[in-house]
Design a protein around this motif. Structure first.
Motif, PDB file in Angstrom:
ATOM      1  N   UNK A   1       0.921  -1.376   0.011  1.00  0.00           N
ATOM      2  CA  UNK A   1       0.088   0.042   0.082  1.00  0.00           C
ATOM      3  C   UNK A   1       0.666   1.348  -0.060  1.00  0.00           C
ATOM      4  N   UNK A   2       0.481   2.130  -0.852  1.00  0.00           N
ATOM      5  CA  UNK A   2       1.167   3.615  -1.034  1.00  0.00           C
ATOM      6  C   UNK A   2       0.991   4.282   0.342  1.00  0.00           C
ATOM      7  N   UNK A   3      -0.144   3.810   1.279  1.00  0.00           N
ATOM      8  CA  UNK A   3      -0.196   4.704   2.630  1.00  0.00           C
ATOM      9  C   UNK A   3       0.319   3.813   3.570  1.00  0.00           C
ATOM     10  N   UNK A   4       1.263   3.014   3.502  1.00  0.00           N
ATOM     11  CA  UNK A   4       2.146   2.250   4.415  1.00  0.00           C
ATOM     12  C   UNK A   4       3.150   3.494   5.003  1.00  0.00           C
TER      13      UNK A   4
ATOM     14  N   UNK B   1       7.580  -1.501   0.103  1.00  0.00           N
ATOM     15  CA  UNK B   1       8.473  -1.948  -1.033  1.00  0.00           C
ATOM     16  C   UNK B   1       8.511  -3.484  -1.121  1.00  0.00           C
ATOM     17  N   UNK B   2       8.321  -4.310  -0.025  1.00  0.00           N
ATOM     18  CA  UNK B   2       8.533  -5.673  -0.093  1.00  0.00           C
ATOM     19  C   UNK B   2       7.085  -6.331  -0.953  1.00  0.00           C
TER      20      UNK B   2
ATOM     21  N   UNK C   1       7.900  -8.007  -4.961  1.00  0.00           N
ATOM     22  CA  UNK C   1       7.437  -9.343  -5.015  1.00  0.00           C
ATOM     23  C   UNK C   1       6.304  -9.343  -5.973  1.00  0.00           C
ATOM     24  N   UNK C   2       5.590  -8.607  -6.066  1.00  0.00           N
ATOM     25  CA  UNK C   2       4.502  -8.591  -6.941  1.00  0.00           C
ATOM     26  C   UNK C   2       5.245  -8.513  -8.556  1.00  0.00           C
ATOM     27  N   UNK C   3       6.169  -7.730  -8.634  1.00  0.00           N
ATOM     28  CA  UNK C   3       6.927  -7.359  -9.898  1.00  0.00           C
ATOM     29  C   UNK C   3       7.523  -8.907 -10.236  1.00  0.00           C
ATOM     30  N   UNK C   4       7.929  -9.423  -9.315  1.00  0.00           N
ATOM     31  CA  UNK C   4       8.718 -10.968  -9.518  1.00  0.00           C
ATOM     32  C   UNK C   4       7.905 -11.768 -10.176  1.00  0.00           C
TER      33      UNK C   4
END
Length: 440
Positions: free
Chosen positions: A259-262, A269-270, A274-277
């Motif tokens: 989430x960008x709100x984190x 970023x984790x 992971x999504x990108x991989x």
């Protein structure tokens, strides 16, 4: 005429409990924070550490970077003691350190303080806790009876120590959840144990040669799994023949915050990386996989189970078990505990940390009241206090031990005034929490 017995009740001249130290189990970040709080209150203590060094579990995963910045990783009492000795943090407070940096720049200087270091006993594993001369069934005079801890030394010798109170900060890193979806060690595990690694191996460092050019399966769906997948993804780009698979029992692969709100950007970023991989095909996902047994394949390992109700297998050279952790309760069989039947956390704490309802950043402040068991003077703190829930942050543990040590000191007012400000988060875990984990 015979001598008459004097049955007049006698006043106790000295309270033996007051002459004994508090025993802290574990010299990790939370155990050392408990020590710092006891130092400030002038209470004697002993730290029993199973490893040969401080924060042994943190150092085993020392290559991994925390997603919390320094400002959330330093206990207030510890900071006061350190700064009084001339210590100053050389890094930026807003930067997230690695585990080894946390040890080198903060925990080692803390443990080196004479008032703490002189009380640490290394290579002393606590294998049982009870009351002196009492099993868990005896009640009369129990609260006034010293605790008895049975300790195994590195050479195998066993000794016993007594304590006025016990703070169990031993963590959960050495007791991972088994691979099988049943919660049991999978059938056939002994035959393939050499092919299964603990969570957070040093993929790009000390363990690089073992992973390069092999097919590795990462089992688990939390932050530990994400860290390992990211490292394996980089290795796959650098080392030909390196393959990466991700096995989870959930229908969805993404269990960590992106989430960008984190408010902890390194945590977000984790999830993003992971999504990108997965999207790029570097990591292949096998979802909805329930492991029941494992077997050797000659040079590797085969995971056997079901996928969406049908028989399924996954083969690999290596498996990384990132399925989360559980508390070691065997050592506490003779202690009267009140644990939640689901997550194995203290009964009053469990609703506050339920991973089905809470993320790392939504846990309410809690202290000695929520950590109290029927065994007066015994407390489980830190990661172990969360049982199987994956939402622990170090700053939470620091507030726990501040409250607990105040209670031990008889300062109920300070013990009751708990306060905790946690960074907002995306989702650490919802629904099926198996394999999820929060790394402070």
């Amino acid at each position: 005429m015979g001598t008459m017995l004097d049955l007049t009740p006698r006043t106790v001249v000295s309270d033996r409990l007051a002459t004994l130290p508090v025993v802290i189990i574990g010299a990790g970040p939370v155990g050392l924070a408990a020590a710092a709080n006891l130092v400030e209150r002038g209470i004697d203590f002993t730290i029993l550490e199973a490893g040969s060094r401080i924060a042994d579990s943190v150092q085993l995963g020392g290559h991994t970077r925390f997603f919390s910045p320094w400002k959330h990783l330093i206990d207030p009492a510890s900071r006061r003691l350190l700064e009084a000795s001339g210590w100053a943090l050389s890094a930026a407070e807003g930067r997230a350190p690695s585990g080894q940096e946390l040890v080198d720049d903060y925990l080692s200087p803390l443990a080196d303080l004479p008032e703490i270091g002189s009380r640490i006993r290394f290579s002393q594993r606590v294998i049982a806790v009870t009351r002196e001369g009492m099993d868990r069934t005896r009640t009369a005079g129990r609260a006034q009876t010293p605790f008895l801890l049975r300790v195994q030394h590195a050479d195998g010798q066993v000794a016993e120590v007594t304590a006025r109170a016990v703070i169990d900060a031993s963590g959960t890193y050495t007791t991972p959840n088994p691979l099988a979806s049943s919660g049991l060690v999978p059938l056939g595990f002994d035959q393939v144990a050499d092919h299964v690694l603990h969570a957070l191996p040093d993929v790009l460092g000390a363990d690089r040669a073992r992973f390069a050019g092999t097919h590795t399966v990462v089992v688990g769906a939390g932050h530990s799994a994400a860290n390992t997948l990211i490292a394996l993804g980089k290795l796959a780009r650098d080392e030909p023949g390196t393959r990466v698979s991700w096995v989870i029992r959930n229908p969805s692969a993404i269990r960590v915050s992106s989430s960008p709100d984190d408010e902890l950007p390194d945590r977000a970023k984790l999830g993003t990386r992971t999504e990108q991989l997965v999207a790029s095909g570097v990591v292949s996902v096998v979802d909805s996989f329930e492991i029941s047994r494992v077997e050797p394949t000659g040079s590797g390992i085969r995971l056997v189970g079901t996928r969406r109700g049908e028989p399924a297998t996954v083969e690999a050279d290596l498996v990384v078990n990132a399925t989360g952790f559980r508390p070691d309760l065997d050592m506490l069989r003779e202690v009267r505990l009140e644990l939640d039947e689901i997550v194995e956390a203290p009964k009053r704490l469990a609703p506050l940390i339920d991973p089905n309802l809470h993320s790392c950043g939504t846990v309410e402040p809690h202290g000695f009241r929520e950590l109290t068991h029927p065994e007066q003077g015994f407390f489980i703190v830190g990661m172990k206090s969360y049982g199987r829930a994956p939402t622990f942050l170090l700053t939470t543990g620091y507030e726990q031990v501040r409250s607990v040590t105040a209670w031990i000191d008889g300062d109920v007012t300070a013990a009751s005034q708990v306060a905790l400000v946690l960074p907002a988060t995306g989702v650490c875990s919802t629904g099926d929490s198996a394999g999820a984990s929060c790394c402070s």
